[in-house]
Design a protein around this motif. Sequence first.
Motif, mmCIF file in Angstrom:
data_model
loop_
_atom_site.group_PDB
_atom_site.id
_atom_site.type_symbol
_atom_site.label_atom_id
_atom_site.label_comp_id
_atom_site.label_asym_id
_atom_site.label_seq_id
_atom_site.Cartn_x
_atom_site.Cartn_y
_atom_site.Cartn_z
ATOM 1 N N PRO A 49 -3.800 4.917 -3.402
ATOM 2 C CA PRO A 49 -2.799 3.838 -3.433
ATOM 3 C C PRO A 49 -2.387 3.356 -2.041
ATOM 4 O O PRO A 49 -1.214 3.381 -1.679
ATOM 5 N N GLY A 50 -3.343 2.916 -1.240
ATOM 6 C CA GLY A 50 -3.057 2.513 0.135
ATOM 7 C C GLY A 50 -2.111 1.336 0.230
ATOM 8 O O GLY A 50 -1.135 1.355 0.967
ATOM 9 N N ARG A 51 -2.415 0.264 -0.522
ATOM 10 C CA ARG A 51 -1.565 -0.928 -0.493
ATOM 11 C C ARG A 51 -0.169 -0.615 -1.011
ATOM 12 O O ARG A 51 0.833 -1.085 -0.470
ATOM 13 N N ASN A 52 -0.102 0.206 -2.048
ATOM 14 C CA ASN A 52 1.207 0.576 -2.594
ATOM 15 C C ASN A 52 2.004 1.432 -1.619
ATOM 16 O O ASN A 52 3.235 1.372 -1.607
ATOM 17 N N PRO A 66 8.845 -9.466 -3.684
ATOM 18 C CA PRO A 66 7.387 -9.309 -3.799
ATOM 19 C C PRO A 66 6.564 -10.492 -3.275
ATOM 20 O O PRO A 66 5.431 -10.296 -2.851
ATOM 21 N N LEU A 67 7.115 -11.689 -3.278
ATOM 22 C CA LEU A 67 6.328 -12.834 -2.822
ATOM 23 C C LEU A 67 6.222 -12.922 -1.303
ATOM 24 O O LEU A 67 5.257 -13.482 -0.769
ATOM 25 N N THR A 68 7.204 -12.398 -0.581
ATOM 26 C CA THR A 68 7.166 -12.445 0.881
ATOM 27 C C THR A 68 6.732 -11.115 1.497
ATOM 28 O O THR A 68 6.440 -11.069 2.690
ATOM 29 N N ARG A 69 6.669 -10.066 0.709
ATOM 30 C CA ARG A 69 6.272 -8.753 1.220
ATOM 31 C C ARG A 69 4.865 -8.726 1.819
ATOM 32 O O ARG A 69 4.628 -8.015 2.806
ATOM 33 N N PRO A 70 3.895 -9.495 1.287
ATOM 34 C CA PRO A 70 2.551 -9.470 1.905
ATOM 35 C C PRO A 70 2.532 -9.855 3.383
ATOM 36 O O PRO A 70 1.666 -9.376 4.127
ATOM 37 N N LEU A 71 3.467 -10.674 3.838
ATOM 38 C CA LEU A 71 3.526 -11.001 5.263
ATOM 39 C C LEU A 71 3.796 -9.747 6.093
ATOM 40 O O LEU A 71 3.146 -9.517 7.121
ATOM 41 N N TYR A 72 4.734 -8.950 5.652
ATOM 42 C CA TYR A 72 5.058 -7.719 6.357
ATOM 43 C C TYR A 72 3.940 -6.695 6.196
ATOM 44 O O TYR A 72 3.648 -5.947 7.133
ATOM 45 N N ARG A 73 3.330 -6.638 5.013
ATOM 46 C CA ARG A 73 2.217 -5.726 4.779
ATOM 47 C C ARG A 73 1.087 -6.037 5.755
ATOM 48 O O ARG A 73 0.506 -5.124 6.355
ATOM 49 N N PHE A 74 0.796 -7.323 5.943
ATOM 50 C CA PHE A 74 -0.251 -7.737 6.869
ATOM 51 C C PHE A 74 0.074 -7.279 8.289
ATOM 52 O O PHE A 74 -0.786 -6.743 8.999
ATOM 53 N N MET A 75 1.325 -7.477 8.710
ATOM 54 C CA MET A 75 1.711 -7.074 10.067
ATOM 55 C C MET A 75 1.638 -5.556 10.245
ATOM 56 O O MET A 75 1.184 -5.069 11.290
ATOM 57 N N ILE A 76 2.055 -4.789 9.236
ATOM 58 C CA ILE A 76 2.010 -3.329 9.332
ATOM 59 C C ILE A 76 0.570 -2.845 9.375
ATOM 60 O O ILE A 76 0.219 -1.979 10.184
ATOM 61 N N LEU A 77 -0.287 -3.397 8.515
ATOM 62 C CA LEU A 77 -1.684 -2.989 8.516
ATOM 63 C C LEU A 77 -2.379 -3.364 9.825
ATOM 64 O O LEU A 77 -3.215 -2.610 10.327
#
Length: 131
Positions: free
Chosen positions: A68-71, A102-113
Amino acid sequence: MLKWIVLAIITIPMVEIFGFNWVADRIGGTNTLFLTIMTSAIGFVMMRFEGRKVIENSKVQMNSGQIPGRNMVDGLCVFIGGMLLVLPGFVTDAIGFTMLFPLTRPLYRFMILKWIKKKIDNGNMTFHKRL
């Protein structure tokens, strides 16, 4: 890293005090205090709800044999967003809400990754696979 922490410790309170004063001038001191308490309460409820969703999705992925990497990164975003909502202030609340939503979280996920990838490429972070 230390210079960024010192800069954040100095800058964030100054921005938040300016924000409090600006909002208090517009809607009044009592309403500003009430708004601050309400955003913290709403953020706490959102953090619990989104955190449960992330944990359930992680369990489903682990039960099906997936990692569950993305999670895990979503869980980190929910945790950081919740901590920002606990801090009093409108700027930290805005960032915290966008990390929980949940709709804006991918922006932060991208920056963290991207940050994690940079650390791995530089050799500052290593992962060991368990067998």
